[in-house]
Structure formats: structure tokens, C-alpha cells
Write a protein that holds these residues in place. Sequence first.
Motif, PDB file in Angstrom:
ATOM      1  N   VAL A 187       0.842  -1.271   0.122  1.00  0.00           N
ATOM      2  CA  VAL A 187       0.260  -0.077   0.067  1.00  0.00           C
ATOM      3  C   VAL A 187       0.747   1.121  -0.117  1.00  0.00           C
ATOM      4  O   VAL A 187       1.637   1.397   0.933  1.00  0.00           O
ATOM      5  CB  VAL A 187      -0.958   0.065   1.175  1.00  0.00           C
ATOM      6  N   VAL A 188       0.816   2.118  -1.152  1.00  0.00           N
ATOM      7  CA  VAL A 188       1.364   3.341  -0.918  1.00  0.00           C
ATOM      8  C   VAL A 188       0.712   4.702  -0.733  1.00  0.00           C
ATOM      9  O   VAL A 188       1.210   5.540  -0.305  1.00  0.00           O
ATOM     10  CB  VAL A 188       1.849   3.596  -2.543  1.00  0.00           C
ATOM     11  N   ARG A 189      -0.990   4.268  -0.842  1.00  0.00           N
ATOM     12  CA  ARG A 189      -1.547   5.709  -0.292  1.00  0.00           C
ATOM     13  C   ARG A 189      -2.995   5.159  -0.133  1.00  0.00           C
ATOM     14  O   ARG A 189      -3.497   4.447  -0.837  1.00  0.00           O
ATOM     15  CB  ARG A 189      -1.666   6.612  -1.718  1.00  0.00           C
ATOM     16  N   VAL A 190      -3.497   5.536   0.875  1.00  0.00           N
ATOM     17  CA  VAL A 190      -4.985   5.386   1.374  1.00  0.00           C
ATOM     18  C   VAL A 190      -5.562   6.763   1.142  1.00  0.00           C
ATOM     19  O   VAL A 190      -5.317   7.945   1.669  1.00  0.00           O
ATOM     20  CB  VAL A 190      -5.191   4.683   2.987  1.00  0.00           C
ATOM     21  N   ASP A 191      -6.980   6.735   0.289  1.00  0.00           N
ATOM     22  CA  ASP A 191      -7.704   7.855   0.099  1.00  0.00           C
ATOM     23  C   ASP A 191      -8.807   7.808   0.943  1.00  0.00           C
ATOM     24  O   ASP A 191      -9.774   6.939   0.341  1.00  0.00           O
ATOM     25  CB  ASP A 191      -7.648   8.195  -1.273  1.00  0.00           C
ATOM     26  N   PRO A 192      -8.930   8.115   2.245  1.00  0.00           N
ATOM     27  CA  PRO A 192     -10.175   7.973   2.706  1.00  0.00           C
ATOM     28  C   PRO A 192     -11.442   8.653   1.927  1.00  0.00           C
ATOM     29  O   PRO A 192     -12.647   8.318   2.188  1.00  0.00           O
ATOM     30  CB  PRO A 192     -10.045   8.534   4.153  1.00  0.00           C
ATOM     31  N   GLU A 193     -11.462   9.782   1.332  1.00  0.00           N
ATOM     32  CA  GLU A 193     -12.448  10.626   0.697  1.00  0.00           C
ATOM     33  C   GLU A 193     -12.899   9.841  -0.472  1.00  0.00           C
ATOM     34  O   GLU A 193     -14.089   9.685  -0.777  1.00  0.00           O
ATOM     35  CB  GLU A 193     -11.867  11.943   0.361  1.00  0.00           C
ATOM     36  N   GLU A 194     -11.968   9.152  -1.229  1.00  0.00           N
ATOM     37  CA  GLU A 194     -12.337   8.289  -2.213  1.00  0.00           C
ATOM     38  C   GLU A 194     -12.463   6.931  -1.904  1.00  0.00           C
ATOM     39  O   GLU A 194     -12.898   6.150  -3.043  1.00  0.00           O
ATOM     40  CB  GLU A 194     -11.422   8.544  -3.443  1.00  0.00           C
ATOM     41  N   ARG A 195     -12.429   6.568  -0.834  1.00  0.00           N
ATOM     42  CA  ARG A 195     -12.429   5.132  -0.366  1.00  0.00           C
ATOM     43  C   ARG A 195     -11.666   4.237  -1.299  1.00  0.00           C
ATOM     44  O   ARG A 195     -12.052   3.348  -1.598  1.00  0.00           O
ATOM     45  CB  ARG A 195     -13.976   4.622  -0.031  1.00  0.00           C
ATOM     46  N   THR A 196     -10.498   4.676  -1.672  1.00  0.00           N
ATOM     47  CA  THR A 196      -9.558   4.027  -2.509  1.00  0.00           C
ATOM     48  C   THR A 196      -8.236   3.885  -1.945  1.00  0.00           C
ATOM     49  O   THR A 196      -7.554   4.770  -1.217  1.00  0.00           O
ATOM     50  CB  THR A 196      -9.197   4.645  -3.812  1.00  0.00           C
ATOM     51  N   ILE A 197      -7.704   2.479  -2.328  1.00  0.00           N
ATOM     52  CA  ILE A 197      -6.140   2.061  -1.721  1.00  0.00           C
ATOM     53  C   ILE A 197      -5.375   1.924  -3.038  1.00  0.00           C
ATOM     54  O   ILE A 197      -5.855   1.343  -3.898  1.00  0.00           O
ATOM     55  CB  ILE A 197      -6.304   0.831  -0.824  1.00  0.00           C
ATOM     56  N   HIS A 198      -4.374   2.845  -2.846  1.00  0.00           N
ATOM     57  CA  HIS A 198      -3.336   2.561  -4.085  1.00  0.00           C
ATOM     58  C   HIS A 198      -2.009   1.594  -3.622  1.00  0.00           C
ATOM     59  O   HIS A 198      -1.610   1.750  -2.631  1.00  0.00           O
ATOM     60  CB  HIS A 198      -3.069   3.936  -4.928  1.00  0.00           C
ATOM     61  N   VAL A 199      -1.927   0.496  -4.564  1.00  0.00           N
ATOM     62  CA  VAL A 199      -0.679  -0.194  -4.292  1.00  0.00           C
ATOM     63  C   VAL A 199       0.227  -0.153  -5.347  1.00  0.00           C
ATOM     64  O   VAL A 199      -0.064   0.452  -6.601  1.00  0.00           O
ATOM     65  CB  VAL A 199      -1.197  -1.730  -4.024  1.00  0.00           C
ATOM     66  N   ASP A 200       1.508  -0.591  -5.122  1.00  0.00           N
ATOM     67  CA  ASP A 200       2.655  -0.178  -6.000  1.00  0.00           C
ATOM     68  C   ASP A 200       3.115  -1.488  -6.813  1.00  0.00           C
ATOM     69  O   ASP A 200       4.269  -1.777  -6.883  1.00  0.00           O
ATOM     70  CB  ASP A 200       3.781   0.130  -5.022  1.00  0.00           C
ATOM     71  N   ARG A 201       2.112  -2.026  -7.229  1.00  0.00           N
ATOM     72  CA  ARG A 201       2.248  -3.202  -8.023  1.00  0.00           C
ATOM     73  C   ARG A 201       1.432  -3.130  -9.163  1.00  0.00           C
ATOM     74  O   ARG A 201       0.238  -2.693  -9.148  1.00  0.00           O
ATOM     75  CB  ARG A 201       1.833  -4.634  -7.299  1.00  0.00           C
ATOM     76  N   THR A 202       1.826  -3.652 -10.231  1.00  0.00           N
ATOM     77  CA  THR A 202       0.847  -3.912 -11.414  1.00  0.00           C
ATOM     78  C   THR A 202      -0.188  -4.942 -11.469  1.00  0.00           C
ATOM     79  O   THR A 202       0.064  -5.989 -10.335  1.00  0.00           O
ATOM     80  CB  THR A 202       1.643  -4.223 -12.776  1.00  0.00           C
ATOM     81  N   LYS A 203      -1.482  -5.003 -12.102  1.00  0.00           N
ATOM     82  CA  LYS A 203      -2.216  -5.785 -12.206  1.00  0.00           C
ATOM     83  C   LYS A 203      -1.682  -7.497 -12.443  1.00  0.00           C
ATOM     84  O   LYS A 203      -1.953  -8.210 -11.635  1.00  0.00           O
ATOM     85  CB  LYS A 203      -3.482  -5.617 -13.306  1.00  0.00           C
ATOM     86  N   GLU A 204      -0.759  -7.374 -13.359  1.00  0.00           N
ATOM     87  CA  GLU A 204      -0.104  -8.722 -13.624  1.00  0.00           C
ATOM     88  C   GLU A 204       0.670  -9.210 -12.469  1.00  0.00           C
ATOM     89  O   GLU A 204       0.499 -10.506 -12.291  1.00  0.00           O
ATOM     90  CB  GLU A 204       0.605  -8.526 -14.979  1.00  0.00           C
ATOM     91  N   GLN A 205       1.587  -8.459 -11.658  1.00  0.00           N
ATOM     92  CA  GLN A 205       2.111  -8.772 -10.795  1.00  0.00           C
ATOM     93  C   GLN A 205       1.435  -9.606  -9.405  1.00  0.00           C
ATOM     94  O   GLN A 205       1.598 -10.404  -9.086  1.00  0.00           O
ATOM     95  CB  GLN A 205       3.202  -7.612  -9.925  1.00  0.00           C
TER      96      GLN A 205
END
Length: 122
Positions: free
Chosen positions: A67-85
Motif C-alpha cells: 500500500v502506497v496511499r490510502v484515500d479515505p475521501e475516495e475510499r480507495t487504496i493505491h498499491v505499488d504493483r501492476t495487475k499482472e504482478q
Amino acid sequence: MTEHVWSYQPTAGHPAGTDLTGYKVEATDGAIGKVDKHSDEAGDAYLVVDTGMWIFGKEVLLPASAVVRVDPEERTIHVDRTKEQIKDAPEFHREKHLEDPDYRTRLGLYYGLGGPFGGPMG
């Protein structure tokens, strides 16, 4: 030094105790699903992500260090891997693998503890 794979990165902005269930999860190249279960336990933090139709309704286990960033307003979690990984990670079955230390070790190695320069092995 590589951060512990089962801990959130200090820069991720994840407020401890926040319920992440239902948050969307975004890989570096697009959406992968929604959080179905998570743990904030120190040294054992993770996300179980329901991928829906993306990889035929399977779940994936992501260590908190992805996890590189949690956006509570958008209720989204960004991760530092590709879909394929993420798709190519060791197959996860909640009933079998969630509490399995051998699986956790394999997944930790896959996601970066043991690859060159702290990167994924492979």
C-alpha cells in the motif's frame, strides 16, 4: 533497508483503526477489486481483495507494505504493483492460507523481501 512486508509504509497515510472493508484497490495500471477483509495488527497487516470478474472471482492477499496511499475521501487504496504482478502472486485460498506461515513466507518473498535490492524475486 526494506520495510517489513506485513507493515504499512509510514507514508501510506493509513490511519490505524480505520475500517478499510469495501475500499476500492487500484494497482499501478488499474482497478483490481475491493477490500473484503483486512488486518491492522502490527507486523501482520494485510488486505484480502475480492477481484470480482477480473481474475474469475478469486481473492488475493496483499501485504500491507504494498500500500502506497490510502484515500479515505475516495475510499480507495493505491498499491505499488501492476495487475499482472498481483495476478501472478502465489494462489490464495482464504480458508487454507490466511493463517499459514509457510504461505506468508512465500508471499513475502514474492512481494519483495528477498529479491535483489528489496524487489520481487523472480
